[in-house]
Design a protein around this motif. Structure first.
Motif, PDB file in Angstrom:
ATOM      1  N   HIS A 247       0.822  -1.211   0.000  1.00  0.00           N
ATOM      2  CA  HIS A 247       0.000   0.000   0.000  1.00  0.00           C
ATOM      3  C   HIS A 247       0.847   1.249   0.000  1.00  0.00           C
ATOM      4  N   GLU A 268      10.085   5.190   2.781  1.00  0.00           N
ATOM      5  CA  GLU A 268      10.619   5.094   4.129  1.00  0.00           C
ATOM      6  C   GLU A 268      10.159   3.842   4.856  1.00  0.00           C
ATOM      7  N   GLN A 271       9.536  -3.725   3.972  1.00  0.00           N
ATOM      8  CA  GLN A 271       8.641  -4.834   4.235  1.00  0.00           C
ATOM      9  C   GLN A 271       9.430  -6.114   4.067  1.00  0.00           C
ATOM     10  N   ARG A 288       4.629 -14.336   5.113  1.00  0.00           N
ATOM     11  CA  ARG A 288       4.101 -13.503   6.179  1.00  0.00           C
ATOM     12  C   ARG A 288       4.914 -12.215   6.150  1.00  0.00           C
ATOM     13  N   PHE A 289       4.232 -11.115   6.035  1.00  0.00           N
ATOM     14  CA  PHE A 289       4.943  -9.848   5.843  1.00  0.00           C
ATOM     15  C   PHE A 289       4.967  -9.003   7.103  1.00  0.00           C
ATOM     16  N   HIS A 290       6.109  -8.390   7.307  1.00  0.00           N
ATOM     17  CA  HIS A 290       6.295  -7.456   8.403  1.00  0.00           C
ATOM     18  C   HIS A 290       6.717  -6.135   7.781  1.00  0.00           C
ATOM     19  N   SER A 291       6.358  -5.060   8.426  1.00  0.00           N
ATOM     20  CA  SER A 291       6.791  -3.790   7.859  1.00  0.00           C
ATOM     21  C   SER A 291       7.243  -2.886   8.980  1.00  0.00           C
ATOM     22  N   PHE A 292       8.227  -2.098   8.712  1.00  0.00           N
ATOM     23  CA  PHE A 292       8.593  -1.081   9.691  1.00  0.00           C
ATOM     24  C   PHE A 292       9.145   0.136   8.979  1.00  0.00           C
ATOM     25  N   GLY A 293       9.132   1.242   9.678  1.00  0.00           N
ATOM     26  CA  GLY A 293       9.566   2.514   9.099  1.00  0.00           C
ATOM     27  C   GLY A 293      11.037   2.742   9.328  1.00  0.00           C
ATOM     28  N   PRO A 342       8.269  -9.729  15.181  1.00  0.00           N
ATOM     29  CA  PRO A 342       7.246 -10.343  16.022  1.00  0.00           C
ATOM     30  C   PRO A 342       6.934 -11.752  15.563  1.00  0.00           C
TER      31      PRO A 342
ATOM     32  N   GLN B 759       9.979   2.662  13.171  1.00  0.00           N
ATOM     33  CA  GLN B 759       8.675   3.107  13.631  1.00  0.00           C
ATOM     34  C   GLN B 759       7.624   2.221  12.969  1.00  0.00           C
ATOM     35  N   ASN B 760       6.460   2.262  13.523  1.00  0.00           N
ATOM     36  CA  ASN B 760       5.300   1.593  12.917  1.00  0.00           C
ATOM     37  C   ASN B 760       5.598   0.164  12.502  1.00  0.00           C
ATOM     38  N   VAL B 761       6.009  -0.609  13.445  1.00  0.00           N
ATOM     39  CA  VAL B 761       6.232  -2.008  13.098  1.00  0.00           C
ATOM     40  C   VAL B 761       4.866  -2.673  12.954  1.00  0.00           C
ATOM     41  N   LYS B 762       4.702  -3.328  11.855  1.00  0.00           N
ATOM     42  CA  LYS B 762       3.392  -3.906  11.577  1.00  0.00           C
ATOM     43  C   LYS B 762       3.560  -5.330  11.079  1.00  0.00           C
ATOM     44  N   VAL B 763       2.536  -6.080  11.220  1.00  0.00           N
ATOM     45  CA  VAL B 763       2.523  -7.445  10.701  1.00  0.00           C
ATOM     46  C   VAL B 763       1.249  -7.627   9.910  1.00  0.00           C
ATOM     47  N   GLU B 764       1.408  -8.278   8.795  1.00  0.00           N
ATOM     48  CA  GLU B 764       0.230  -8.566   7.999  1.00  0.00           C
ATOM     49  C   GLU B 764      -0.426  -9.823   8.551  1.00  0.00           C
ATOM     50  N   TRP B 770      -3.301  -5.227   8.372  1.00  0.00           N
ATOM     51  CA  TRP B 770      -2.061  -5.077   9.127  1.00  0.00           C
ATOM     52  C   TRP B 770      -2.384  -4.785  10.580  1.00  0.00           C
TER      53      TRP B 770
END
Lengths: 971, 911
Positions: A247, A268, A271, A288-293, A342, B759-764, B770
């Motif tokens: 996204h 910035e 993933q 399985r996707f993780h994302s961070f800034g 995580p 920042q904004n650690v996210k998991v799908e 998310w």
């Protein structure tokens, strides 16, 4: 051959100035009037010169009032006929620009596959020789119209069959090419995608087999994208497996560990996708996707994953390190990142806490990190960017090593499969391989370096810095060597991307490019260079180096004249402002303009500076030198400047204490001096009012007549410039023709009895008959377009060529701009050929010694235009012949290597002592290891006699190396 | 309010040479942390020692022990004894003693209760360059020694047993005199690691005095002239590994068992001067001459290998000293250097939280004014300067064309007084009419009379006023408004008062004299023995705030523990019997001086005015935190007080509690009851800097700190938070009564952008959805079962504190509210943040004065003092009659701080 002149006498760039009565009426009388006006006016102040003018036959001939009656019957039928009879041919483009895509090492490290904008080229790593060029039909023609938007976005080596590469094009085509044979270039797969942004290839183990899986990053909408996986089956059915939907606006995709790990970057955000289960079949791929800034915009990324094999034979990732290069110069390194991500919680919606993901920050670069890579053993990070310094970060000790003063921005770094060398791609269209042990180059490939308009935005522009329009507004200054037609001399800067160079193009370097071998032979500094890694000021303004504005060879090719110009940036002169001076005036006063004369030696030696003339043309301040022309019959140059003076330059023996000075080898030294200065009459100004604005807007050009007896000098204020014919023997003015220019004088050429004059109009004027043969006017009249309109004359075929940018809606000459070429024979007002090029043509040169022209475009490609009657041996892409026998591989015998490396060592030594004091960048750029055609021995000593390749192959090689020379002999 | 913005007042900042915490870390168990007194000591080049209370990130500079001529503090060591458990779950926390060195042969112990040196000791050895304390043993032998390294290569032992300090013996003599011992730390109880100036680090056993191992660094190859590497700093990790920082800019890690080099990290371009390690050994911080502060962490996946995470330039000069502290929800490293401003850098939250630069100016304002005479008096070192601001600001502003020039001319240095003696001025006071100046040092009190009658020179005639010889130094002096009384604080906690007699001689000549002083008795407070004996002892009874009421008939004093004492002026006959002597609580001890003063009391003549304890003094509860401001309002704040003839005593604590007391009744004022902590404007509460002082304008209190100026109108009620602060604070800004500090570790707040950590650690979780994931240490997770984040721990801490002291307040408050009730007049709710003008427009019908207002426009405020008190004019700002106020704001911006030239940094880009 795309277009021709239509029935109205219009092409895309030019418009025939019609000779219909109503149009002629204002034109002809005007010319007449100006002529008649100039005479009496000239008569008063310049009585001395006027009488001498009169006796010359050219000027006494009255101007024919019927100049306009040369009206060709312009029926389309006739045009068609002429077109079909036209014998001009445009070659396929050659060369091209290395793309910002990591070069590919073959698994045995013996070949390097470099992706160009329209081809894939395979080079031998031992000898820098081009093994194979696989052209790719990137530009597609759809119903006669080309779709120019397509460009290659990624290429990757197949992990299961190392002789294949996958190449992805932005429009959805994916080629599967055998780079050892060139197979597959014509049969791309097609993916249904709006736009492909990036692609990687991994060998994924399925239960039955291990297959290549392509992970393709596709654009979905403006701010979203998808990662889709394809295997060869899915490619044929066009039915990929959707892995992930993004996204954000994605940029980059990297995969590792046999497709178990995907890392994708968008501005910035990073993933990270981990494969969740063992994939039995292609459709089982799940992530399985993780994302961070991240704190900064990501410009480059590398991932290093270690895998371990469990007892049950399954493979899992042990640890993964991630390095991100960012737009402000920091490199963030995340060690063992997977352990901190995580874990899956009780329910998917409640994952466990993430550990604190603390990156290490390595900050040395001042600008965007263009490339960052882990070394093979993971102990080093290797990074590079616009500082032109390769930085080696020893992670354990925090120690940094530098390899400074490379020739241009480092775009890509690749670590070889064994880790023993690094391949670099630099922005000056070159690539090199450095051994990791000694940091010495073992291979160097240099393509033609001209300003190019990139397909993608440069990484530099993620950060707003000094404004740069990213357009090409100055032509490429180039000249071809009369004695060696295969050599083109190009004035280049330290970079290639027009976008990064900015508006103030600095071109202090001279690249000698051999079109026969299609390699850059050498690069020399011919103006002041400032080699420093801090090539940007604290305010973000790039350091400006001088710009070479003119280049001319003497007729025998022994001498080269160059003009370079430097003006301090406006911000730097503010402290000097005194009184009522404006910034512009202060800048102009501090201009440095040099006319330099060089002795051109053999191919391997750089041109020697013989004389440097400071302020060759000056009034109370240095004045612009408009043009330099060389006498076609003798070693003589002429120059014209804004001071209204034409100076002739000749060489004489240099004397020291009354004796002729000699060089170290006893050769006689010569020096160039001004032999004559001729002041031009100021035309077109009825009341001798000289206001300063006028002075600055003057323009001029000169041309020798073919026999060298007359010099035609055009000079004056816009639309008022007059052409003066100067007797080169006596320096007297023989004739004045005025009213031929509309706007600034851009060029003047002499061909036979005709004068070709380029301003906003192209005017062909017979000076003997005093007759205007025909004239055209340019459609596009923006400043940049006018500057890029160029004229070249080929004396062999008695033709001249005009290139002009085609008008676009966008007033600027950015990506997508096109040019048109028109070839005229001097007598005929109809072009013999009209051709539209998909790129902007930045330079047009007459092909020395043959009847064609050579064009350089904004994609670093060379086009040759030849008259069909002639066989076009010019610019024969020799590589094609080279390729057949696969000889370079045979050449990899150790004996032969020694020869090559000897050459290399000389430059290596210089490279190694690349101290900060190292002033000249040129040292680094001499890479004679690039094959020099005379090195026959290399071919014949390649192997013992019993192991020699077939005689046919050897013949082709030898013939290939020498095919340019016999041609020259013929002429 | 008219403001004179003064930047001409000098206040030279002194370089920080040493920083030390009493505890480097506290046990994780909360109950064990509760009453631990954690303090930070900062030693400066001018000999000052500052005692700071970290106070959950409020960083309160409590006490400054003034240095003196030719003194400097170059090393500080706290010796904190282990805690001892007594019955009922009470713990006597180990006493903390402070020792210092100053590049002499002397070790000094400091008495914090009396704010002066306690004991000096020296031996026959060279100058001491480094000092360390032996770690406590787990066994029986509890004695601990101080070990010092000297410039001539000796290692000497000082014994500190029995509350004493004496030279014991020389442990090691290095054969070569050229070796300097530069840095020292204990690896274990008996093994000391010493960094030397000859490229070596030595490990000694202090029991036997043998050299265990020498670790060599080789020679300096970096091209500097010196061949030897100087090991500027050594530290030991909990696992025994040794970290060293040296003059090549490298940080080395040494294996603690084999004493061999494990790793070398080139992280600085110049000398590494100081190091700090976290208590769990998971972080190393280094600071150096290149102004960098660098952080190191173990490399994930590489056992025992470290790598630099990042470096920043927090300081504008060398980073010379640093110390770490973890506990009470804090995790910080405090560093200092020649730029004088300590910097608190997050340790656990490094990369996620901001650092914080603490003020380089003293907390107690070294600025006073004689508002009636338009004089301003400032002091530092042993110097006092008095400035005159002749023209009022309103005149200058209306001055028109010459306004600008006049602005610069509107100051005059009229007097410059150098106080003789060894020690520096600790406090000074000037009377309102500018004729009496009293200054105190650690050894005596000096008083001067300023005579302005001779107007011709513009310079006052300064004569010395006799002070009784019995006085031996004070930490704080104050002069009453009517110039009748002088009050000072002796030995940290004894409040003394003396009468000033002014005799009018002939020809308008007046002479002042100060009579014999009397001790004012403070209320005895019930402090449990286990608290009194442990930690810092009676240090927190040090009186830091003294204030006279406007009519000079009441005196208030407050100590660091938060106790407020008040005294009233009565004639001798009115002596109250209620103040029995056994109530007296002399914090120090019941010494013989007590009886002396008692006898003097008895001698008091009939009818003579004397200070007696306010009968209701004991009713004023303990403040929840140390007070930073104690001030009587210039006029009663509420009509009922006016009727009672009571005073309004404003107390602001380091945690920004604002209380107004009616001291005669011994109660909180009605306003204070209606406006508890939760209703104080949020903006005031979230401003991190401490309050330094207050200037009164009618009911308006202009409260200032290092970088802010707030106006609170104490005659109006603040609104409920819900109605006004929505967007102000993102998290935790509910209408709770507690100040919710973010989940930060005591330095700056959380970084929201440009944090190093992601920042904004996210998991799908599938289907393109998310979930946000919180980040936390994995260990933290393990500990706090049930997901109790550290935030809650914080609040618990607060709770604990308030249960004890604020509980008293709470009771008081609750009791009264039942009668008075909190009345919030709904119709009068005003956007509290709105500035006056805006508010007026909004309301339209009726302009009410702003309830509060603030600005951060002024930076590095040394102090704000009123320079003119005028009679209230009719038709002033308000019909009610707000007097115009004219103040001088003295700023000492950081860029104006004189720094010594940098050793390194030429040609560097300055930003």
């Amino acid at each position: 051959m795309g277009h021709k002149m239509d029935a109205n006498g219009e092409t895309a760039a030019l418009k025939k100035r019609k000779r219909e009565p109503k149009d002629v009426a204002p034109l002809t009388p005007k010319r007449q009037r100006s002529k008649s006006q100039s005479k009496p006016k000239n008569g008063t102040p310049k009585d001395a010169t006027e009488p001498k003018d009169k006796p010359t036959p050219a000027s006494t001939a009255p101007v024919q009032p019927a100049a306009g009656d040369l009206v060709p019957t312009e029926s389309s039928a006739l045009l068609e006929a002429r077109e079909s009879s036209s014998t001009w041919k445009v070659s396929n483009p050659m060369g091209g620009r290395m793309l910002d895509i990591d070069p590919i090492f073959s698994p045995d490290e013996r070949h390097l596959v470099i992706t160009y904008n329209t081809s894939i080229q395979v080079y031998g790593t031992n000898d820098s020789l081009l093994v194979r060029r696989i052209p790719l039909p990137v530009t597609r023609w759809e119903s006669g119209k080309e779709s120019t938007t397509a460009y290659i976005v990624a290429s990757a080596l197949s992990k299961t069959a190392p002789e294949y590469v996958w190449v992805a094009c932005s429009d959805g085509r994916v080629w599967h090419i055998n780079w050892t044979t060139g197979e597959g270039a014509e049969t791309p797969h097609t993916i249904e995608a709006k736009k492909i942004l990036d692609m990687t290839v991994e060998a994924v183990e399925f239960s039955k087999s291990t297959q290549d899986v392509l992970f393709v990053l596709q654009k979905l909408t403006k701010a979203s994208g998808q990662i889709v996986a394809y295997n060869s089956e899915a490619l044929s059915t066009k039915n990929g497996k959707l892995v992930h939907t993004y996204h954000e606006s994605p940029q980059m995709l990297r995969t590792a560990a046999g497709g178990r790990l995907i890392v994708a970057a968008a501005r910035e955000t990073v993933q990270i996708g981990l494969r969740t289960k063992k994939a039995r079949s292609f459709n089982d791929l799940e992530f399985r996707f993780h994302s961070f800034g991240v704190a900064d915009l990501i410009t480059s990324l590398d991932i290093r994953a270690l895998t371990r094999r469990n007892k049950d034979g399954s493979v899992e990732i042990e640890s993964a390190n991630l390095a991100l290069g960012c737009s402000h110069g920091a490199i963030f390194e995340y060690t063992d990142i997977l352990s901190k991500l995580p874990k899956v919680g009780a329910t998917p919606a409640t994952p466990s806490k993430a550990g604190y993901i603390h990156p290490r920050k390595h900050h040395w670069h001042r600008r965007a990190v263009h490339s960052v890579k882990y070394s093979e053993d993971g102990n080093y990070l290797v990074s590079g960017g616009a500082e032109t310094v390769l930085v080696l970060w020893q992670l354990d000790t925090g120690h940094r090593d530098f390899l400074p003063h490379l020739s241009a921005t480092i775009e890509n770094i690749v670590v070889s499969p064994r880790g023993s060398s690094y391949a670099l791609h630099l922005d000056d269209n070159s690539a090199m391989i450095l051994s990791t042990a000694e940091m010495k180059p073992t291979m160097y490939v240099s393509g033609i370096q001209s300003l190019v308009l990139g397909d993608r935005h440069s990484k530099e522009f993620l950060v707003r810095r000094e404004k740069s329009s990213g357009e090409i507004s100055t032509p490429l200054v180039a000249a071809s060597n009369p004695t060696n037609p295969a050599q083109i001399f190009l004035c280049v800067g330290s970079g290639q991307q027009a976008a990064t160079v900015g508006d103030e193009v600095s071109t202090p370097l001279l690249q000698v490019f051999d079109t026969a071998s299609f390699q850059g032979v050498s690069k020399h500094a011919i103006a002041r260079t400032n080699a420093t890694e801090a090539n940007i000021t604290t305010q973000g303004v790039p350091i400006i180096e001088p710009r070479v504005t003119k280049l001319a060879f003497s007729h025998d090719g022994k001498w080269l004249a160059s003009v370079d110009e430097w003006e301090p940036p406006e911000s730097d002169v503010v402290p000097f402002l005194t009184g009522s001076k404006t910034v512009e005036e202060a800048c102009r006063e501090r201009r440095e303009i040099y006319l330099k004369f060089w002795e051109v030696g053999s191919e391997d030696t750089p041109p020697q500076l013989v004389s440097r003339i400071t302020e060759a043309h000056h009034t109370d301040k240095p004045e612009t030198i408009f043009d330099v022309a060389s006498d076609p019959t003798s070693s003589r140059f002429a120059s014209i400047g804004n001071d209204g003076v034409v100076r002739f330059w000749t060489s004489k023996l240099r004397k020291r204490d009354g004796l002729a000075a000699t060089g170290p080898e006893g050769q006689q030294l010569r020096a160039w001096t001004c032999s004559r200065a001729v002041a031009l009459p100021v035309c077109g100004q009825d009341d001798a009012l000289e206001d300063s604005t006028n002075e600055d807007s003057r323009s001029g050009a000169i041309a020798f007549s073919e026999d060298g007896s007359v010099l035609f000098a055009a000079y004056g204020a816009p639309s008022e410039a007059a052409v003066v014919a100067i007797d080169t023997e006596t320096g007297t003015l023989r004739d004045i023709v005025s009213g031929m220019f509309r706007g600034e004088v851009r060029a003047i050429k002499s061909l036979g009895s005709c004068l070709l004059m380029l301003s906003d109009d192209l005017t062909v004027y017979d000076i003997v008959a005093d007759e205007l043969l025909y004239s055209f006017s340019l459609k596009e009249t923006s400043e940049a377009a006018k500057r890029l309109t160029q004229l070249a004359v080929n004396y062999t075929s008695r033709t001249f060529a005009l290139v002009a940018p085609i008008p676009t809606n966008d007033q600027r000459l950015r990506r997508g701009a096109k040019s048109e070429l028109l070839v005229f024979s001097v007598e005929d007002g109809e072009p013999q050929m009209v051709h539209t090029f998909p790129q902007l043509i930045t330079s047009v040169l007459p092909a020395a010694g043959s009847s064609g022209f050579v064009l350089v475009d904004s994609a670093a490609q060379i086009w040759s235009v030849t008259e069909g009657a002639e066989q076009g041996p010019l610019l024969q892409p020799l590589v094609d012949t080279n390729m057949d026998g696969d000889v370079p591989e045979a050449e990899a015998a150790p004996m032969d290597l020694a020869v090559v490396e000897d050459e290399g060592d000389a430059s290596d030594a210089e490279m190694q002592d690349a101290d900060r004091e190292d002033e000249d960048m040129e040292d680094l750029d001499i890479h004679p290891a690039v094959v020099a055609p005379q090195r026959l021995a290399e071919i014949f000593n390649a192997a013992p006699a019993f192991a020699m390749p077939p005689i046919e192959d050897i013949f082709y090689q030898v013939a290939g190396l020498f095919s340019a020379k016999p041609l020259q002999a013929q002429n | 309010m008219d403001i004179h913005r003064c930047r001409f007042v000098p206040c030279p900042a002194s370089a920080i040479n040493a920083v030390a915490f009493t505890h480097s870390s506290l046990p994780a168990k909360k109950s064990l942390q509760k009453n631990v007194q954690v303090r930070l000591a900062i030693g400066r080049a001018n000999g000052d020692i500052e005692i700071w209370n970290p106070l959950n990130g409020a960083w309160h500079q409590e006490v400054v022990i003034q240095g003196g001529a030719d003194r400097s503090i170059d090393g500080l060591v706290w010796v904190t004894d282990p805690d001892e458990e007594v019955g009922e779950g009470n713990i006597i926390h180990g006493r903390s003693r402070l020792f210092s060195i100053g590049y002499t042969t002397t070790v000094t112990e400091w008495d914090l209760e009396k704010a002066k040196a306690k004991k000096h000791a020296s031996g026959q050895h060279g100058d001491i360059w480094c000092l360390a304390i032996q770690p406590p043993s787990k066994g029986k032998d509890t004695s601990r020694k101080l070990v010092a390294g000297t410039v001539d290569g000796n290692l000497v032992i000082y014994s500190i047993e029995d509350d004493d300090l004496k030279f014991q013996r020389t442990l090691i003599r290095t054969p070569s005199k050229k070796v300097k011992m530069v840095s020292i730390c204990f690896q274990s109880r008996n093994i000391v690691i010493v960094g030397c100036s000859n490229s070596t680090i030595c490990a000694y056993d202090i029991r036997s005095g043998t050299l265990l191992r020498t670790m060599t660094l080789g020679s300096d190859l970096s091209g500097s002239t010196a061949k030897n590497i100087i090991v500027w700093s050594v530290k030991c990790l909990p696992d025994g590994d040794i970290v060293s920082g040296d003059s090549t800019g490298q940080v080395c890690i040494w294996d603690g068992r084999t004493y061999t080099q494990a790793q070398r990290i080139q992280s600085h371009t110049q000398d590494v001067l100081c190091l700090a390690v976290s208590a769990d050994g998971s972080k190393i911080v280094s600071g150096g001459m290149d102004r960098r502060t660098a952080l190191y962490e173990p490399m994930a996946g590489h056992n025992g290998r470290w790598s630099k995470v990042f470096h920043r330039r927090y300081h504008s000069h060398d980073v010379k000293a640093m110390a770490s502290f973890e506990g009470k929800g804090m995790s910080v490293v405090v560093s200092g250097g020649p730029d004088a401003a300590p910097v608190a850098m997050p340790l656990r939250g490094a990369g996620r939280e901001y650092h914080r630069s603490l003020p380089h100016l003293p907390q107690s304002t070294s600025l006073q004014s004689a508002s009636k005479a338009r004089l301003m008096c400032s002091w530092w070192g042993n110097e006092i300067r008095i400035w005159h601001l002749p023209r009022p600001a309103s005149e200058l502003m209306d001055g028109g064309a010459d306004g600008g020039a006049a602005l610069h001319k509107n100051r005059k240095l009229i007097a410059q007084i150098l106080v003789k003696g060894e020690s520096n001025i600790s406090s000074a006071a000037i009377s309102e009419d500018g004729t009496l100046l009293v200054a105190s040092t650690a050894s005596d009190i000096k008083a001067f009379q300023l005579d302005f009658t001779d107007a011709s020179t513009g310079q006052p005639k300064i004569t010395k006023v006799n002070v009784p010889s019995s006085v031996n130094g004070a930490t704080k002096v104050e002069i009453s408004q009517d110039k009748q009384w002088v009050c000072w604080v002796e030995e940290g906690s004894r409040v003394m008062a003396a009468k000033v007699t002014t005799t009018f001689g002939g020809a308008g000549i007046t002479t002042c004299s100060i009579s014999q002083s009397r001790k004012l008795h403070r209320v005895r407070r019930q402090i449990p023995k286990y608290l009194r004996l442990g930690g810092l002892g009676a240090y927190d009874r040090s009186v830091t705030q003294v204030a006279f009421s406007p009519d000079s008939k009441m005196l208030g004093a407050a100590d660091l523990a938060g106790y407020i004492d008040t005294w009233v002026l009565r004639s001798g006959s009115e002596r109250q019997n209620g103040t029995a002597d056994d109530d007296d609580d002399d914090a120090a001890s019941l010494s013989d001086s007590d009886s002396d003063s008692e006898s003097e009391d008895a001698e008091g003549a009939e009818g003579e005015l004397r200070w007696v304890r306010n009968p209701k003094a004991a009713l004023i509860p303990k403040l929840p935190a140390a007070p930073v401001v104690l001030s009587f309002a210039k006029q009663p704040l509420a009509p009922e007080e006016e009727a009672d003839g009571d005073y309004s005593l404003l107390a602001i604590t380091a945690m920004k509690h604002v209380f107004v007391f009616n001291p005669l009744q011994g109660t909180l004022s009605d306003w204070s009851r209606r406006n508890p902590y939760g209703k104080i404007p949020e903006q005031f509460l979230i401003t991190r800097d401490l309050v330094k002082g207050v200037v009164w304008q009618g009911p308006r209190a202009w409260i200032y700190g290092h970088a802010f100026l707030f106006m609170l109108d104490l005659s109006q009620d603040f609104d409920e938070k819900k109605t006004k602060t929505k967007a102000l604070v993102k998290s935790g800004a509910t209408a709770g009564t507690k100040r919710k500090r973010g989940n930060d570790g005591g330095a700056g707040g959380k970084m929201d952008k440009h944090a190093l950590a992601p920042q904004n650690v996210k998991v799908e979780i599938g289907g393109g959805e998310w979930v946000d994931v919180e980040m936390g240490d994995v260990e933290d997770d393990a500990k706090s079962v049930g997901g109790a984040a550290s935030t809650t721990e914080f609040e618990d801490d607060d709770d604990d504190d308030e249960d004890e002291s604020g509980g008293e307040l709470q009771r008081l408050r609750n009791g009264e509210t039942n009668q008075g009730g909190v009345v919030v007049n709904g119709g009068e709710l005003v956007g509290g943040e709105a500035v006056k003008g805006e508010e007026g427009k909004k309301k339209g019908k009726k302009t009410r004065p702003a309830k509060w207002w603030h600005t951060y426009h002024y930076r590095s405020i040394l102090g704000i003092v009123p320079v003119d008190i005028q009679t209230p004019k009719e038709g002033g700002e308000e019909s009610k009659g707000l007097q115009p106020l004219e103040v001088a704001i003295v700023e000492r911006p950081t860029w104006d701080v004189d720094l010594p030239p940098r050793y390194f940094g030429d040609g560097e880009w300055e930003r």
